[in-house]
Design an enzyme around this catalytic site. Structure first.
Site, PDB file in Angstrom:
ATOM      1  N   ALA A  10       9.323   3.558  34.655  1.00 32.05           N
ATOM      2  CA  ALA A  10       8.681   3.489  35.973  1.00 32.05           C
ATOM      3  C   ALA A  10       8.135   2.072  36.149  1.00 32.05           C
ATOM      4  O   ALA A  10       8.198   1.253  35.227  1.00 32.05           O
ATOM      5  CB  ALA A  10       7.565   4.530  36.059  1.00 32.05           C
ATOM      6  N   THR A  16       9.885  -6.315  32.366  1.00 34.22           N
ATOM      7  CA  THR A  16      10.029  -7.773  32.392  1.00 34.22           C
ATOM      8  C   THR A  16       9.510  -8.389  31.100  1.00 34.22           C
ATOM      9  O   THR A  16      10.102  -9.332  30.568  1.00 34.22           O
ATOM     10  CB  THR A  16       9.310  -8.358  33.632  1.00 34.22           C
ATOM     11  OG1 THR A  16       9.832  -7.690  34.785  1.00 34.22           O
ATOM     12  CG2 THR A  16       9.564  -9.842  33.774  1.00 34.22           C
ATOM     13  N   GLU A  87      15.426  -6.066  37.222  1.00 28.74           N
ATOM     14  CA  GLU A  87      15.439  -5.272  38.471  1.00 28.74           C
ATOM     15  C   GLU A  87      16.878  -4.937  38.881  1.00 28.74           C
ATOM     16  O   GLU A  87      17.305  -5.206  40.012  1.00 28.74           O
ATOM     17  CB  GLU A  87      14.721  -6.022  39.613  1.00 28.74           C
ATOM     18  CG  GLU A  87      13.305  -6.488  39.300  1.00 28.74           C
ATOM     19  CD  GLU A  87      12.279  -5.372  39.148  1.00 28.74           C
ATOM     20  OE1 GLU A  87      12.617  -4.182  39.315  1.00 28.74           O
ATOM     21  OE2 GLU A  87      11.121  -5.705  38.837  1.00 28.74           O
ATOM     22  N   CYS A 147       0.439   7.316  34.208  1.00 29.54           N
ATOM     23  CA  CYS A 147      -0.141   7.874  35.422  1.00 29.54           C
ATOM     24  C   CYS A 147      -1.664   7.825  35.263  1.00 29.54           C
ATOM     25  O   CYS A 147      -2.179   7.764  34.140  1.00 29.54           O
ATOM     26  CB  CYS A 147       0.343   9.311  35.554  1.00 29.54           C
ATOM     27  SG  CYS A 147      -0.268  10.164  37.010  1.00 29.54           S
ATOM     28  N   CYS A 187       3.053  10.548  37.090  1.00 32.50           N
ATOM     29  CA  CYS A 187       3.786  11.543  36.308  1.00 32.50           C
ATOM     30  C   CYS A 187       4.378  12.556  37.291  1.00 32.50           C
ATOM     31  O   CYS A 187       4.028  12.561  38.478  1.00 32.50           O
ATOM     32  CB  CYS A 187       2.847  12.226  35.309  1.00 32.50           C
ATOM     33  SG  CYS A 187       1.717  13.397  36.066  1.00 32.50           S
TER      34      CYS A 187
HETATM   35 ZN    ZN Z   1      -0.332  12.387  36.451  1.00 31.14          ZN
END
Ligand code: ZN
Length: 213
Positions: A10, A16, A87, A147, A187
């Site tokens: 994510a 990078t 990317e 998250c 998440c």
């Molecule tokens: Zn979460």
């Protein structure tokens, strides 16, 4: 022959930084490496920029429909020990097929880094569908994208004026010029709770839950 590898996470998952570390280890051995990114990635302009602030200039800043199989580009990568693509979700299907051909025909390994899904929770692009179809290896990069609840982030949610949304233009780059937009790594549970709670699937399941008690 060499392989084409896809490494995904994510947003803010350290992709990078992983490229910069890989580049550094090639540099230490005096091996030539080539960094490629799409011109559509306006963040950092000609550089790739990690979230801890380290930058490196790319060797090929690929235009939207530019081929990697031109004389000019071939001369840049044919002696390289590795091609690193940042990317990769911004590349098109044809460019992915070219990278795969480079790995398997002239024996230069290709490592592509990117996102698998967009803010809508769909496959990011035809380029990403193509890389899932053709990559020799697919790896998830660690779990450094977290998250806010502490679980591993899977989705790249978009906030428009501070509200989560799953409608709008496919690509808005967070290059500092789009101040109404922000990306948040979530998440799956939080993505459902904050973004997809009004989806047809969630509503239909809620109806079933209410009906069958
Ligand atoms: Zn979460």
């Amino acid at each position: 022959m060499a392989e084409m590898i896809f490494k995904y996470s994510a947003m803010n998952g350290g992709k990078t930084l992983n490229i910069l570390q890989t580049a550094h280890s090639y540099e230490e051995k005096n091996f030539k490496y080539v960094i490629v990114k799409s011109i559509k990635d306006t963040k950092g302009q000609k550089n790739i920029v990690s979230r801890i602030g380290i930058e490196k200039e790319v060797d090929i800043l690929l235009k939207e429909n530019e081929s990697l199989l031109t004389d000019k580009n071939y001369k840049i990568y044919y002696t390289a020990k590795v091609i690193l693509v940042d990317e990769v979700e911004l590349l098109n299907e044809k460019q992915i097929k070219e990278l795969w051909t480079i790995a398997h025909l002239i024996n230069v390994p290709v490592i592509c880094y990117g996102l698998k899904s967009n803010f809508k929770g769909d496959i990011f692009s035809n380029g990403i569908a193509q890389i899932f179809a053709m990559a020799d290896h697919i790896e998830e990069i660690g779990s450094s994208s977290l998250c806010s609840c502490g679980k591993k982030a899977i989705f790249n949610a978009r906030k428009e004026n501070d509200k989560f949304t799953d409608v709008g233009p496919d690509i808005i780059i967070d290059d500092g010029n789009n101040k109404n937009y922000e990306y948040v790594s979530l998440c799956s549970d939080c993505y459902l709770k904050y973004v997809k709670i009004n989806s047809i699937e969630a509503q239909n399941l809620a109806k079933l839950v209410a009906k069958i008690k």
